[in-house]
Scaffold this motif. Structure first.
Motif, PDB file in Angstrom:
ATOM      1  N   GLY A  81       0.790  -1.220   0.000  1.00 44.57           N
ATOM      2  CA  GLY A  81       0.000   0.000   0.000  1.00 44.57           C
ATOM      3  C   GLY A  81       0.823   1.271   0.000  1.00 44.57           C
ATOM      4  O   GLY A  81       0.290   2.352   0.257  1.00 44.57           O
ATOM      5  N   HIS A  82       2.114   1.158  -0.317  1.00 43.10           N
ATOM      6  CA  HIS A  82       2.972   2.348  -0.347  1.00 43.10           C
ATOM      7  C   HIS A  82       2.687   3.235  -1.545  1.00 43.10           C
ATOM      8  O   HIS A  82       2.831   4.442  -1.479  1.00 43.10           O
ATOM      9  CB  HIS A  82       4.446   1.946  -0.337  1.00 43.10           C
ATOM     10  N   ARG A  83       2.330   2.624  -2.666  1.00 38.31           N
ATOM     11  CA  ARG A  83       2.008   3.381  -3.879  1.00 38.31           C
ATOM     12  C   ARG A  83       1.363   2.441  -4.901  1.00 38.31           C
ATOM     13  O   ARG A  83       1.531   1.223  -4.832  1.00 38.31           O
ATOM     14  CB  ARG A  83       3.248   4.052  -4.467  1.00 38.31           C
ATOM     15  N   GLU A  84       0.647   3.028  -5.828  1.00 40.24           N
ATOM     16  CA  GLU A  84       0.060   2.278  -6.933  1.00 40.24           C
ATOM     17  C   GLU A  84       1.136   2.081  -7.993  1.00 40.24           C
ATOM     18  O   GLU A  84       1.774   3.047  -8.425  1.00 40.24           O
ATOM     19  CB  GLU A  84      -1.116   3.045  -7.536  1.00 40.24           C
ATOM     20  N   GLU A  85       1.356   0.846  -8.384  1.00 37.64           N
ATOM     21  CA  GLU A  85       2.332   0.540  -9.431  1.00 37.64           C
ATOM     22  C   GLU A  85       1.733  -0.472 -10.388  1.00 37.64           C
ATOM     23  O   GLU A  85       0.970  -1.349  -9.966  1.00 37.64           O
ATOM     24  CB  GLU A  85       3.627  -0.016  -8.831  1.00 37.64           C
ATOM     25  N   PRO A  86       2.087  -0.384 -11.661  1.00 41.70           N
ATOM     26  CA  PRO A  86       1.589  -1.385 -12.612  1.00 41.70           C
ATOM     27  C   PRO A  86       2.215  -2.749 -12.326  1.00 41.70           C
ATOM     28  O   PRO A  86       3.288  -2.841 -11.716  1.00 41.70           O
ATOM     29  CB  PRO A  86       2.044  -0.841 -13.968  1.00 41.70           C
ATOM     30  N   PRO A  87       1.561  -3.801 -12.756  1.00 38.40           N
ATOM     31  CA  PRO A  87       2.123  -5.146 -12.551  1.00 38.40           C
ATOM     32  C   PRO A  87       3.476  -5.293 -13.260  1.00 38.40           C
ATOM     33  O   PRO A  87       3.762  -4.618 -14.242  1.00 38.40           O
ATOM     34  CB  PRO A  87       1.089  -6.074 -13.177  1.00 38.40           C
ATOM     35  N   ILE A  88       4.286  -6.176 -12.724  1.00 42.29           N
ATOM     36  CA  ILE A  88       5.576  -6.540 -13.321  1.00 42.29           C
ATOM     37  C   ILE A  88       5.498  -8.007 -13.722  1.00 42.29           C
ATOM     38  O   ILE A  88       4.562  -8.710 -13.350  1.00 42.29           O
ATOM     39  CB  ILE A  88       6.742  -6.312 -12.328  1.00 42.29           C
ATOM     40  N   ARG A  89       6.484  -8.461 -14.485  1.00 41.50           N
ATOM     41  CA  ARG A  89       6.563  -9.890 -14.826  1.00 41.50           C
ATOM     42  C   ARG A  89       7.349 -10.601 -13.729  1.00 41.50           C
ATOM     43  O   ARG A  89       8.443 -10.180 -13.358  1.00 41.50           O
ATOM     44  CB  ARG A  89       7.276 -10.088 -16.156  1.00 41.50           C
ATOM     45  N   LEU A  90       6.806 -11.687 -13.223  1.00 34.91           N
ATOM     46  CA  LEU A  90       7.464 -12.463 -12.183  1.00 34.91           C
ATOM     47  C   LEU A  90       8.840 -12.939 -12.643  1.00 34.91           C
ATOM     48  O   LEU A  90       9.805 -12.932 -11.867  1.00 34.91           O
ATOM     49  CB  LEU A  90       6.583 -13.647 -11.779  1.00 34.91           C
ATOM     50  N   ALA A  91       8.976 -13.314 -13.909  1.00 41.95           N
ATOM     51  CA  ALA A  91      10.264 -13.784 -14.440  1.00 41.95           C
ATOM     52  C   ALA A  91      11.339 -12.715 -14.295  1.00 41.95           C
ATOM     53  O   ALA A  91      12.477 -13.027 -13.931  1.00 41.95           O
ATOM     54  CB  ALA A  91      10.122 -14.191 -15.909  1.00 41.95           C
ATOM     55  N   ASP A  92      10.996 -11.463 -14.574  1.00 39.30           N
ATOM     56  CA  ASP A  92      11.977 -10.380 -14.459  1.00 39.30           C
ATOM     57  C   ASP A  92      12.415 -10.188 -13.011  1.00 39.30           C
ATOM     58  O   ASP A  92      13.593  -9.989 -12.731  1.00 39.30           O
ATOM     59  CB  ASP A  92      11.400  -9.079 -15.015  1.00 39.30           C
ATOM     60  N   HIS A  93      11.462 -10.239 -12.090  1.00 32.07           N
ATOM     61  CA  HIS A  93      11.773 -10.100 -10.661  1.00 32.07           C
ATOM     62  C   HIS A  93      12.710 -11.223 -10.206  1.00 32.07           C
ATOM     63  O   HIS A  93      13.724 -10.962  -9.554  1.00 32.07           O
ATOM     64  CB  HIS A  93      10.469 -10.118  -9.850  1.00 32.07           C
ATOM     65  N   ALA A 128      14.827  -6.020  -6.958  1.00 33.07           N
ATOM     66  CA  ALA A 128      14.244  -6.953  -7.931  1.00 33.07           C
ATOM     67  C   ALA A 128      13.000  -6.339  -8.584  1.00 33.07           C
ATOM     68  O   ALA A 128      12.790  -6.485  -9.790  1.00 33.07           O
ATOM     69  CB  ALA A 128      13.907  -8.282  -7.260  1.00 33.07           C
ATOM     70  N   ASP A 129      12.196  -5.633  -7.801  1.00 31.69           N
ATOM     71  CA  ASP A 129      11.040  -4.944  -8.377  1.00 31.69           C
ATOM     72  C   ASP A 129      11.485  -3.833  -9.332  1.00 31.69           C
ATOM     73  O   ASP A 129      10.917  -3.661 -10.407  1.00 31.69           O
ATOM     74  CB  ASP A 129      10.153  -4.354  -7.276  1.00 31.69           C
ATOM     75  N   ARG A 130      12.504  -3.076  -8.929  1.00 30.82           N
ATOM     76  CA  ARG A 130      13.019  -1.997  -9.791  1.00 30.82           C
ATOM     77  C   ARG A 130      13.510  -2.564 -11.123  1.00 30.82           C
ATOM     78  O   ARG A 130      13.218  -2.032 -12.190  1.00 30.82           O
ATOM     79  CB  ARG A 130      14.148  -1.256  -9.064  1.00 30.82           C
ATOM     80  N   TYR A 131      14.245  -3.673 -11.045  1.00 35.63           N
ATOM     81  CA  TYR A 131      14.741  -4.321 -12.262  1.00 35.63           C
ATOM     82  C   TYR A 131      13.568  -4.788 -13.139  1.00 35.63           C
ATOM     83  O   TYR A 131      13.590  -4.615 -14.353  1.00 35.63           O
ATOM     84  CB  TYR A 131      15.651  -5.494 -11.910  1.00 35.63           C
ATOM     85  N   ALA A 132      12.548  -5.370 -12.518  1.00 35.50           N
ATOM     86  CA  ALA A 132      11.390  -5.846 -13.280  1.00 35.50           C
ATOM     87  C   ALA A 132      10.636  -4.680 -13.926  1.00 35.50           C
ATOM     88  O   ALA A 132      10.061  -4.836 -14.998  1.00 35.50           O
ATOM     89  CB  ALA A 132      10.460  -6.642 -12.372  1.00 35.50           C
ATOM     90  N   GLN A 133      10.661  -3.522 -13.303  1.00 33.20           N
ATOM     91  CA  GLN A 133       9.977  -2.351 -13.852  1.00 33.20           C
ATOM     92  C   GLN A 133      10.769  -1.682 -14.972  1.00 33.20           C
ATOM     93  O   GLN A 133      10.187  -1.194 -15.934  1.00 33.20           O
ATOM     94  CB  GLN A 133       9.725  -1.313 -12.750  1.00 33.20           C
ATOM     95  N   THR A 134      12.107  -1.649 -14.821  1.00 30.92           N
ATOM     96  CA  THR A 134      12.921  -0.814 -15.718  1.00 30.92           C
ATOM     97  C   THR A 134      13.958  -1.568 -16.534  1.00 30.92           C
ATOM     98  O   THR A 134      14.517  -1.016 -17.473  1.00 30.92           O
ATOM     99  CB  THR A 134      13.677   0.252 -14.898  1.00 30.92           C
ATOM    100  N   GLY A 135      14.275  -2.803 -16.126  1.00 32.22           N
ATOM    101  CA  GLY A 135      15.354  -3.544 -16.789  1.00 32.22           C
ATOM    102  C   GLY A 135      16.729  -3.155 -16.275  1.00 32.22           C
ATOM    103  O   GLY A 135      17.745  -3.603 -16.803  1.00 32.22           O
ATOM    104  N   ARG A 136      16.776  -2.340 -15.220  1.00 35.34           N
ATOM    105  CA  ARG A 136      18.048  -1.900 -14.627  1.00 35.34           C
ATOM    106  C   ARG A 136      17.921  -1.903 -13.108  1.00 35.34           C
ATOM    107  O   ARG A 136      16.827  -1.875 -12.575  1.00 35.34           O
ATOM    108  CB  ARG A 136      18.390  -0.482 -15.078  1.00 35.34           C
ATOM    109  N   GLY A 137      19.071  -1.869 -12.446  1.00 31.06           N
ATOM    110  CA  GLY A 137      19.078  -1.667 -11.010  1.00 31.06           C
ATOM    111  C   GLY A 137      18.819  -2.899 -10.164  1.00 31.06           C
ATOM    112  O   GLY A 137      18.256  -2.794  -9.091  1.00 31.06           O
ATOM    113  N   TRP A 138      19.276  -4.080 -10.603  1.00 31.93           N
ATOM    114  CA  TRP A 138      19.053  -5.289  -9.811  1.00 31.93           C
ATOM    115  C   TRP A 138      19.967  -5.377  -8.584  1.00 31.93           C
ATOM    116  O   TRP A 138      19.692  -6.127  -7.665  1.00 31.93           O
ATOM    117  CB  TRP A 138      19.232  -6.548 -10.672  1.00 31.93           C
ATOM    118  N   TRP A 139      21.045  -4.599  -8.566  1.00 26.05           N
ATOM    119  CA  TRP A 139      21.962  -4.635  -7.422  1.00 26.05           C
ATOM    120  C   TRP A 139      21.290  -3.974  -6.228  1.00 26.05           C
ATOM    121  O   TRP A 139      20.787  -2.860  -6.318  1.00 26.05           O
ATOM    122  CB  TRP A 139      23.272  -3.928  -7.787  1.00 26.05           C
TER     123      TRP A 139
END
Length: 143
Positions: A81-93, A128-139
């Motif tokens: 409930g921190h913010r509304e975000e569109p769904p991501i792909r589980l595979a990317d996460h 992992a969520d950031r990476y799934a959203q943008t394709g960057r930032g998995w570290w």
């Protein structure tokens, strides 16, 4: 260079991958089905029969309760409930967690737990969520 890094990372995390393989093999009589996903650098056991649902990564193994890792899921921030975000792909996460394991090896699990475990507060999950959203930032310590 990428192939060499992937090989070194896979070797570095191989003790955890072995645990994932053992868990997957033990679940096959109960319906788990393995499938190699090269794009995720992981062996995925679909139809994992235990747990609340979703997926869990152990090294280069992903234990998945469903039949399609490409399915949409909500981010941790959205669920909390921190913010509304569109769904991501589980595979990317889950791919982000594979990358995290390949860098940290055996250090992943204690660091993950020290950062809060399965929680929106955990920097590994946020990365992992950031990476799934943008394709960057998995570290986990990336800004």
């Amino acid at each position: 260079m990428r192939i060499a890094a992937a090989i070194v990372g896979a070797v570095w995390t191989s003790p955890v991958t072995a645990l994932g393989l053992l868990a997957g093999v033990l679940a096959t009589p109960f319906g788990a089905r393995p499938r190699w996903r090269g794009e995720d650098l992981a062996l995925v056991f679909h139809h994992w029969p235990w747990g609340p649902g979703g997926a869990m990564t152990l090294g280069n193994v992903i234990l998945h309760t469903g039949d399609d890792l490409d399915s949409p899921c909500r981010t941790y921030a959205h669920d909390a409930g921190h913010r509304e975000e569109p769904p991501i792909r589980l595979a990317d996460h889950e791919r982000a967690h594979v990358y995290q394991y390949m860098v940290l090896g055996l250090l992943f699990l204690p660091l993950y737990l020290a950062c809060g475990g399965i929680s929106v507060r955990n920097r590994f999950e946020r990365a992992a969520d950031r990476y799934a959203q943008t394709g960057r930032g998995w570290w986990p310590w990336a800004k």
